[in-house]
Design an enzyme around this catalytic site. Structure first.
Site, PDB file in Angstrom:
ATOM      1  N   ILE B  92      24.848 -32.408  32.333  1.00  0.00           N
ATOM      2  CA  ILE B  92      24.067 -33.446  32.826  1.00  0.00           C
ATOM      3  C   ILE B  92      24.535 -35.092  32.703  1.00  0.00           C
ATOM      4  O   ILE B  92      24.698 -35.167  31.658  1.00  0.00           O
ATOM      5  CB  ILE B  92      22.595 -33.277  32.736  1.00  0.00           C
ATOM      6  CG1 ILE B  92      22.212 -31.874  33.160  1.00  0.00           C
ATOM      7  CG2 ILE B  92      21.800 -34.195  33.586  1.00  0.00           C
ATOM      8  CD1 ILE B  92      20.864 -31.448  32.814  1.00  0.00           C
ATOM      9  N   CYS B  93      24.777 -35.630  33.760  1.00  0.00           N
ATOM     10  CA  CYS B  93      25.039 -36.886  33.599  1.00  0.00           C
ATOM     11  C   CYS B  93      23.745 -37.800  33.815  1.00  0.00           C
ATOM     12  O   CYS B  93      23.547 -38.253  34.839  1.00  0.00           O
ATOM     13  CB  CYS B  93      26.244 -37.326  34.824  1.00  0.00           C
ATOM     14  SG  CYS B  93      26.669 -39.036  34.660  1.00  0.00           S
ATOM     15  N   LEU B  94      23.256 -38.388  32.478  1.00  0.00           N
ATOM     16  CA  LEU B  94      22.062 -38.913  32.528  1.00  0.00           C
ATOM     17  C   LEU B  94      22.176 -40.025  31.324  1.00  0.00           C
ATOM     18  O   LEU B  94      22.662 -39.784  30.343  1.00  0.00           O
ATOM     19  CB  LEU B  94      21.116 -37.747  32.241  1.00  0.00           C
ATOM     20  CG  LEU B  94      19.670 -38.472  32.390  1.00  0.00           C
ATOM     21  CD1 LEU B  94      19.131 -39.169  33.678  1.00  0.00           C
ATOM     22  CD2 LEU B  94      18.611 -37.512  31.752  1.00  0.00           C
TER      23      LEU B  94
END
Lengths: 1010, 159
Positions: B92-94
């Site tokens: 996840i790109c967070l």
């Protein structure tokens, strides 16, 4: 609204009052903005003074004055000089009015106390008022008179009795003490030790004295407890942030006394909350001796009396608070507790906790204690798993007793929670059930987690007990449901089963346990059936581990029959059931082979009934095809596949005919058509040959390969035709991007297969894609077509695939590039996604068959020109793709020696100089995070063409330097040194990266960055 | 595992038990011998109600590195998960999970999982991590929504 340039105080007051009473948000905003300008102006300080010192000013305006001071201090619009005396004057004036005229201005006073604390945190106070308490006491001493007289010489100690004894002053001091430290907690930035030392040396002694005196003498008890809470938080904060330490041990006996003796429920609540917070957040504040005092209190009748009192009054909030206190106390040292709680000495305490857990009445709806106790038992069980060795050591010779008694206690706990989570009629009909249903479900999940922990201690006995409940003829449907829920939760952790576990589950099947739940659920009102059947299905979905060990067809037959029955009966559970069927068919495909015919009626129903949920239909088709794939005879596989495809064909024909004869499909028909097309995709996915087959069952693999390699039947043509009839025969279906995407996905799935019904000829794939490209909505479908072409190149140019079919020819490659890239180049150029896909397609080609480019100069020119141009793009993902392309291009694989020579020549004569220039230009213009992508190309150029690359780099740097100067930029310094340094890296990627990053920083004026 | 890391992860577990939002779950994985692997957790994030993500619980794996909490945990959805900010691998790109961006050692499991839930329905178009979902989100919202709803069925809650 117009505002005065140089407002009088009266004008400001009327604006402030208007701001607080106005309803029009735009008006409020404009007044606010004007007043904020005044606050920050040179007049701000003066305005604040005028508002605070004048007793006729309305309270809102006084508060505004205090706020103005906050802003002036925070923004350092004032300096420390005179500020402290000024604050004292304002506070004095406010307090004087508060006491003398009983003015209700305490909120303004509090704001001023905050300013006072802020001033001490922001500025160095004058020498005579270094002690914040000294100035404050001077203010208080002067409250008899309207004029403030500051005397820094009188000793503070003498004032302390007076501060404590005078009721009104006592209350003001408590507010001051709280407020002074409160903002330290909010203002996280300020952790200068000197400031905290002042608090400890100057204020803490007074605070401690006031707390013990007030609480012992029942003076201002509630306010004192509130101050106590703030100070505990502050002390915890300081102890974390600094090396300062506080000794609060004088407070505990007093607090215990208050808790024990008070009859005021509000004071009890304050005490309970306060002590709970201390135990939870910083239990080390309480030394061992005082912990023993608390223990004695909690073991005394006081606790039982309190519980009884709350129960009688139905005061559940207080009961919950009290439980939190007990849990927080017990959890201070769980290891110690675990070693003692299960000994005979503490059996009454253990019994008390078990009884507390088993608190009568409906959980969540009426009582929360059992929910709170979950946390306690979980924490305790953690000790038995995570710290077992320490526990044994601590228990010493008592360990056998601890082990036996803990097991007995945990068994009781499991029984208690089992009863608590049952969906009893009492619960379902409870007036609060609807509102609290979610919370109850959450409680159940937490109980499931507790059972995971209980399993570590009770092992298969726990599982066996639950299994016997579901297998029994005498247990109720609620008991069965709760058991299924817990069995599903426990089973989800298993990846394999030992003999004992296998036997427990086998016994269930032998008893035909599913017949029992079916009968009991069927006897319920239809609205309740789904509720009680839900977790039986979930449990079956978790039995993969069992079927791996136990290859009984009879058991699987029971499962499948039950699930198919559920599919017809439990409408709300269709999704869960179809997923469960899919999971079982996928993991037990071999065992289900003999049951394949049993699937047929359900499959027919699913495909032909257009009211079935699409997801359920598609997953069922997938499930059946997983089983088909495991049939031992390849020809049988083909027969079943043909039947399923035939079923989809027959069902879809009327729809597609209607669409083809210019009849537009309704939304429902379109959804059904999409689902049927998706079913073909599911057939393809279900029939995929598992990776393990070639290794695990070579004979079967060879049989399959031999069958399909020699296959002369028509299934491929039939599938091709069927897919095409969905997307090529009716214009509006061709333009439906969902249908086209799904059709493309089927071909993509087939491309990965070496043989089988979906392994199409490359030419068939190309023909389909070509036809579709002339009919579809390209803005939506071209990306998918390009993805298909990428998959085609990735598979069709692989040497491994040659044994199955001829690789893609040069003519076919040229066709693909012409039809899908050249013809739509204008569209592609406008869209970074399409550009990226095109570059990926080129990479697939360069990696798969670089020699093609040596002989197809037109294609080469197109590709190279495009890839060079793309080096100037800004989008990160385009740069990434294009760098990948050039990396492949500069180091081609799969070329002969002769081709390699020609390739080198191509680069060194034609492409190299231009590529170097474009790479360096793109690099200097890109953002810093992209530099690595470009430097990877430069390092490869140097590694592969060392002699030429240095010249190309020097020339390019000079050219770029001149370009930059022409644009009025700084240019590139030390170009020769850079190209020499790059050359001696010999293409080391890391060294090139470092050099180019530094140069990038210099060129972009960011060389100051580390 | 260092005692510092163990204490922190045990504390995470305790805090999670004490306070976790409805519909979420998170627990350390069990090893074959029944012991817990505190550095590897499985979790579930429910899609928010009244969004295209509702009625499903999305499974996550959370891996805590040895230098946690100095470094953030790695949080992954299943590979191939359809979302603009989820890499094909499921990572996840967070920003709160990025050491160079908003990660702080004080961020706890609850904040991470709530962050993931928030991200599901409010993708960040400036941080694309996969092409199909990002493309559809930007250009063909109807298609995007249809695919998300389809995916939600895959992860539908029991019953």
């Amino acid at each position: 609204m117009e505002f005065p340039q140089d407002p009088t105080i009266d004008q400001l007051i009327s604006l402030i009052e208007m701001m607080y009473t106005q309803h029009d948000t735009n008006e409020i905003k404009s007044i606010q903005s004007y007043l904020q300008t005044i606050q920050k102006s040179a007049k701000g300080y003066e305005v604040a003074d005028a508002l605070l010192l004048n007793e006729d000013v309305p309270l809102n305006s006084q508060f505004f004055g205090a706020l103005t001071l906050t802003i002036n201090i925070k923004l350092s619009l004032v300096n420390g000089e005179g500020l402290f005396e000024e604050l004292a004057r304002c506070i004095h004036s406010l307090l004087y009015r508060n006491i003398r005229y009983k003015m209700n201005n305490i909120f303004v006073v509090k704001k001023m106390f905050q300013n006072y604390s802020l001033a001490y945190r922001t500025f160095e106070p004058p020498a005579e008022w270094l002690n914040p308490l000294a100035l404050f006491i001077a203010v208080l001493r002067s409250l008899d008179s309207q004029q403030l007289e500051l005397d820094s010489s009188s000793p503070q100690n003498e004032a302390i009795p007076w501060l404590v004894q005078n009721q009104a002053i006592n209350e003001i001091v408590l507010t001051f003490l709280s407020t002074y430290v409160e903002d330290f907690l909010k203002d996280n930035t300020n952790s200068e030790i000197l400031i905290h030392k002042r608090v400890q040396n100057d204020i803490f002694p007074l605070w401690k004295h006031m707390m013990t005196t007030n609480l012992s003498n029942n003076v201002n008890t509630k306010a004192s407890l509130k101050t106590l809470t703030t100070w505990f938080q502050y002390v915890s904060f300081v102890q974390v942030k600094t090396t300062l330490r506080y000794d609060l041990n004088d407070i505990w006996p007093v607090l215990i006394e208050v808790l024990q003796c008070t009859t005021d429920p509000e004071i009890t609540t304050l005490c309970v909350e306060l002590i709970t917070e201390v135990f939870e957040d910083n239990p080390l504040m309480v030394n061992y001796q005082h912990r023993c005092q608390f223990d004695a209190l909690f073991s005394s009748n006081w606790l039982l009396d309190k519980i009884a009192e709350y129960l009688n009054n139905q005061d559940f909030d207080s009961l919950n608070n009290l439980t939190s206190l007990i849990i927080a106390f017990l959890e201070i040292d769980s290891l110690q507790l675990a070693s003692k709680l299960f000994t005979a000495e503490q059996s009454s305490k253990l019994q008390f906790l078990v009884n507390l857990t088993n608190f009568p009445s409906v959980p969540i709806m009426e009582e929360q204690i059992s929910k709170q106790m979950l946390e306690f038992w979980s924490q305790l069980l953690d000790i038995f798993t995570d710290d077992l060795e320490s526990l044994k050591q601590l228990s010493k010779q008592e360990w056998p007793e601890v082990e036996t008694n803990s097991r007995r206690a945990f068994l009781s706990i499991s029984q208690i929670y089992f009863n608590k989570i049952k969906l009893t009629p009492e619960l379902l009909l409870h007036s609060d059930y609807h509102d609290n249903k979610r919370e109850f479900e959450s409680f159940r999940v937490d109980v499931g987690d507790l059972f995971d922990l209980l399993y570590t201690q009770l092992g298969l006995d726990l599982y066996k007990g639950l299994a016997s409940t579901v297998g029994s003829f005498t247990t109720t449907v609620e008991e069965k449901e709760a058991s299924y829920f817990l069995l599903a939760s426990l089973s989800s952790n298993f990846s394999h089963a030992n003999d004992e576990l296998v036997h427990i589950i086998m016994d269930l099947f032998e008893q035909r346990f599913l017949d029992r739940i079916t009968a009991q659920v069927n006897s319920l009102d239809s609205s309740k059936r789904d509720i009680y059947a839900r977790y039986s299905i979930k449990f079956l979905g978790e039995l993969g581990f069992f079927f791996k060990e136990c290859e009984s067809n009879n058991y699987l037959r029971q499962v499948i029959d039950y699930l198919f029955h559920g599919l017809k009966t439990y409408k709300m559970l269709n999704l869960t059931i179809s997923k469960t069927i899919m999971e079982i068919c996928d993991s037990c495909r071999l065992q289900l082979v003999d049951n394949i015919n049993g699937f047929e009626p359900m499959l027919v129903e699913m495909i032909t009934n257009n009211t079935v949920d699409p997801f359920t239909r598609e997953k069922l088709v997938h499930s059946v095809c997983c089983v088909v794939q495991s049939l031992p005879s390849a020809s049988n596989q083909e027969i079943y596949t043909t039947n399923i495809i035939g079923m989809i064909e027959t069902t879809s024909t009327p729809l597609l005919m209607k669409a083809g004869s210019n009849g537009t499909l309704t939304d429902d028909e379109l959804t059904y058509a999409l689902s049927l097309l998706t079913c073909i995709h599911e057939v393809a996915k279900g029939l995929e040959i598992p990776d393990y087959l070639e290794e695990d069952n070579e004979e079967m693999f060879n049989q399959l390969r031999s069958f399909w390699m020699n296959y002369s039947g028509s299934i491929h043509t039939r599938i091709n035709h069927l897919i095409q009839s969905f997307v090529l025969q009716a214009d509006h279906l061709s333009r439906n991007s969902l249908l086209t995407e799904r059709a493309i996905a089927i071909y993509k799935t087939g491309l990965v297969e070496d043989f089988g019904p979906f392994a199409m000829k490359y030419q068939d794939v190309i023909s389909f894609a070509t036809d579709l490209s002339t009919k579809c909505d390209l803005s939506k479908t071209l990306p998918h077509l390009l993805e298909l072409c990428i998959a085609l190149f990735n598979c069709g140019l692989k040497s491994k695939k040659v044994q199955y079919q001829e690789p893609i020819s040069n003519e076919q490659i040229t066709w693909v590039i012409r039809v899908f890239v050249q013809s739509h180049f204008d569209l592609i150029k406008e869209d970074p996604d399409l550009i990226q896909l095109t570059v990926t397609l080129f990479s697939a080609l360069t990696n798969g068959k670089p020699s093609y480019l040596l002989y197809e100069s037109k294609a080469l020119q197109l590709i190279v020109e495009m890839a060079l141009e793309l080096l100037g793009y800004q989008e990160k993902f385009v740069i990434k793709s294009v760098a990948k392309f050039w990396n492949g291009f500069l180091a081609p694989r799969k070329v002969t020696e002769e081709q390699q020579i020609a390739w080198n020549k191509l680069i060194e004569v034609d492409i190299g100089p231009l590529l170097t220039f474009q790479v360096l230009r793109g690099m200097f213009e890109t953002t810093r995070s992209n530099v690595d992508q470009y430097s990877s190309i430069v390092s490869l150029l140097i590694a592969k063409h060392p002699l030429k690359a240095q010249i190309w780099i020097t020339d390019s740097l000079n050219k770029l330097h001149n370009e930059m100067l022409g644009e009025g930029k700084k240019g590139i310094e030390n170009r020769d040194i850079l190209s020499k340094k790059l050359a001696i890296t010999r293409g080391s990627q890391r060294k090139c990266q470092e050099l180019l990053k530094d140069t990038w920083k210099e060129v972009n004026g960011l060389d100051w960055i580390g | 595992m260092s005692s510092l890391l163990k204490n922190r992860l045990q504390e995470e577990r305790k805090q999670w038990r004490k306070d976790h939002p409805y519909g979420f779950f998170a627990k350390p994985e069990k090893s074959a011998d029944g012991s817990l692997n505190l550095q590897s957790w499985t979790a579930g994030v429910p899609g928010k109600d009244n969004t295209i993500w509702e009625n499903a619980t999305y499974p996550l794996t959370i891996t805590f590195p040895n230098d946690f909490p100095s470094k953030p945990p790695k949080v992954r959805l299943p590979a191939g998960f359809y979302h603009p900010n989820v890499y094909p691998s499921g990572t996840i790109c967070l920003s709160i999970l990025n050491e160079d961006q908003d990660w702080r050692p004080g961020i706890n499991l609850k904040q991470i999982l709530l962050g993931v839930q928030e991200l599901l329905d409010t993708p960040n178009p400036d941080s694309p991590a996969q092409e199909p979902a990002w493309r559809a989100f930007g250009k063909d919202r109807a298609l995007y929504e249809k695919k998300v709803i389809e995916q939600a069925k895959k992860y539908a809650k029991a019953g």
